[in-house]
Design a protein around this motif. Structure first.
Motif, PDB file in Angstrom:
ATOM      1  N   GLU A  97       0.954   7.153   6.824  1.00 46.49           N
ATOM      2  CA  GLU A  97       0.453   7.891   5.661  1.00 46.49           C
ATOM      3  C   GLU A  97      -0.253   9.200   6.001  1.00 46.49           C
ATOM      4  O   GLU A  97      -1.440   9.369   5.722  1.00 46.49           O
ATOM      5  N   ASP A 129       0.871  -1.186   0.000  1.00 48.27           N
ATOM      6  CA  ASP A 129       0.000   0.000   0.000  1.00 48.27           C
ATOM      7  C   ASP A 129       0.902   1.229   0.000  1.00 48.27           C
ATOM      8  O   ASP A 129       1.498   1.547   1.024  1.00 48.27           O
ATOM      9  N   THR A 140       1.047   0.807   7.916  1.00 50.67           N
ATOM     10  CA  THR A 140       1.334   1.911   7.010  1.00 50.67           C
ATOM     11  C   THR A 140       1.484   3.197   7.821  1.00 50.67           C
ATOM     12  O   THR A 140       0.909   3.336   8.903  1.00 50.67           O
TER      13      THR A 140
HETATM   14 MN   LIG Z   1      -3.177   2.873   3.281  1.00 52.14          MN
END
Ligand SMILES: [Mn+2]
Length: 443
Positions: A386, A268, A384
């Motif tokens: 982000e 991702d 993740t």
């Molecule tokens: Mn993501």
């Protein structure tokens, strides 16, 4: 050729999860359930796209985790018969049907090539599974995926236990084999993003950038892990924009959030870059701020840190920057507000990250809105990081200086938590301003 360049940089595809590892998962799972219980793990349903055309089927992550099954309609049943047995119900061989819809392993194929103890035809499932349930005290079952199984279970039990409470906890911690697959998925997505940057020109369609990325996935026997987001200009300020239907314009930043799947394991990545290869002064200021926040977020990914530490870290940097740039006219503490819900959230309205694995928003908690107790980061987790800032010119609810209007920037990497500190699995994908400006349009 673009795809060959990716191939040569990619290295060897790691092996699928071994049967021994799946057997160990089965033992771990069964060790946590009562021997008078039965656990049923169903597959995802086949869903209609239109008339007699179906959406591409994706196996259920729990079923795949425990058995590696990737066809349609498989059902795994764990029952105690002297010791724990894993029984897999599969579609029987049927040459006539297989001629139309593809070869099936069948009952014999399932027992020969999957890590299970027993296999039976789905045609026998109703009577067979009902018998197993009659002898059991309780059942673990996830409702709503396989209506046939739902009916069999409902006939035997009024209530059932949730196997996800056990399996989610197991799935949070990745093994060496899983990390190798996730590293490969991260590498492929990183290289695909690089190709999109290299090929990008002002005026190129969002869909064309999408096709470069997804072409790289497909060429390497992979596919998207979630619908690719390619948003330029104001479209970049819509978090899950995936129409990807507008042409980019000279002067736009394009935000690409795209990742792929390797044997079920997701990557991702988000990158944001100027389509003409040069950030404007305003874009550069916002980009540099989001990058600082993202690096602070990654630094907060330490063993023993509470889940919320990385969100606090990114939020502090962003709030400070919004005040420094004069976008928010208040103190940093006021910008952050109580419980990190202050006015900076007008421009950073999502969480800082999520767990990653067989699902892109993986199981085990950690997402905002999840009611489970806050997780502490531990070795073997992948998540993740982000952060982003979004200044939608279309927003009627907030005042946005024209200087910033139409800028949407998110930077996302996948991070493995280790005792030695965070390891960025997506490190092959450039994110420094100088690297991006050198790369965009360079082909
Ligand atoms: Mn993501």
């Amino acid at each position: 050729m673009m795809y060959e360049r990716v191939s040569s940089a990619l290295g060897q595809r790691p092996p699928k999860i071994s049967h021994e590892e799946m057997r160990q998962r089965q033992r771990d799972f069964c060790s946590k359930i009562d021997s008078q219980s039965v656990a049923i793990i169903t597959n995802n349903p086949v869903s209609i796209r239109s008339r007699d055309t179906h959406h591409r089927h994706r196996f259920n992550s729990y079923l795949h985790y425990l058995t590696g099954w990737h066809g349609e309609e498989g059902v795994a049943v764990f029952h105690h018969d002297g010791d724990w047995k894993c029984r897999l119900y599969v579609q029987a061989r049927d040459v006539e049907k297989e001629t139309w819809t593809g070869r099936r392993p069948g009952v014999q194929g399932a027992i020969d090539h999957w890590p299970v103890d027993e296999s039976k035809s789905r045609d026998e499932m109703e009577a067979d599974l009902a018998n197993i349930l009659t002898a059991a005290d309780s059942v673990y079952h996830i409702q709503g995926l396989d209506t046939v199984v739902d009916g069999i279970v409902a006939a035997a039990f009024d209530e059932f236990l949730d196997p996800r409470e056990i399996l989610d906890e197991m799935r949070v911690f990745k093994s060496t084999g899983e990390i190798a697959l996730m590293q490969y998925a991260a590498d492929l997505a990183a290289l695909a993003h690089i190709e999109a940057m290299r090929e990008c020109r002002s005026g190129m369609g969002e869909w064309q950038l999408q096709s470069i990325i997804e072409g790289c996935f497909l060429y390497h026997q992979s596919e998207w892990a979630y619908p690719s987001i390619v948003g330029s200009g104001d479209n970049a300020t819509i978090l899950h924009y995936n129409e990807n239907k507008d042409p980019t314009r000279n002067g736009d930043v394009v935000l690409i959030d795209a990742g792929c799947e390797i044997d079920g394991y997701a990557s991702d990545i988000t990158r944001s870059f100027p389509v003409n290869g040069k950030f404007t002064e305003a874009q550069r200021e916002i980009y540099a701020l989001v990058l600082d926040a993202q690096m602070a977020g990654i630094e907060a990914c330490q063993v023993g840190a509470p889940w919320g530490a990385m969100h606090k870290a990114t939020s502090r940097v962003l709030a400070q920057g919004l005040v420094d740039l004069g976008i928010l006219d208040c103190t940093v503490e006021e910008a952050l507000g109580e419980e990190f819900n202050g006015p900076y959230r007008q421009f950073f309205m999502h969480g800082t990250g999520h767990l990653l694995g067989l699902d892109v928003h993986d199981v085990g908690g950690g997402r905002q809105g999840d009611n489970r107790p806050e997780r502490t980061l531990a070795s073997g987790m992948v998540l993740t990081v982000e952060p982003g800032l979004y200044f939608g010119a279309w927003r009627e609810d907030i005042e946005i200086d024209p200087k910033w209007a139409g800028i949407g920037i998110r930077i996302e990497d996948d991070v493995l938590i280790t005792e030695e500190g965070p390891v960025i699995l997506t490190a092959k994908c450039p994110k420094q301003i100088s690297e991006i400006e050198a790369l965009v349009g360079s082909n």
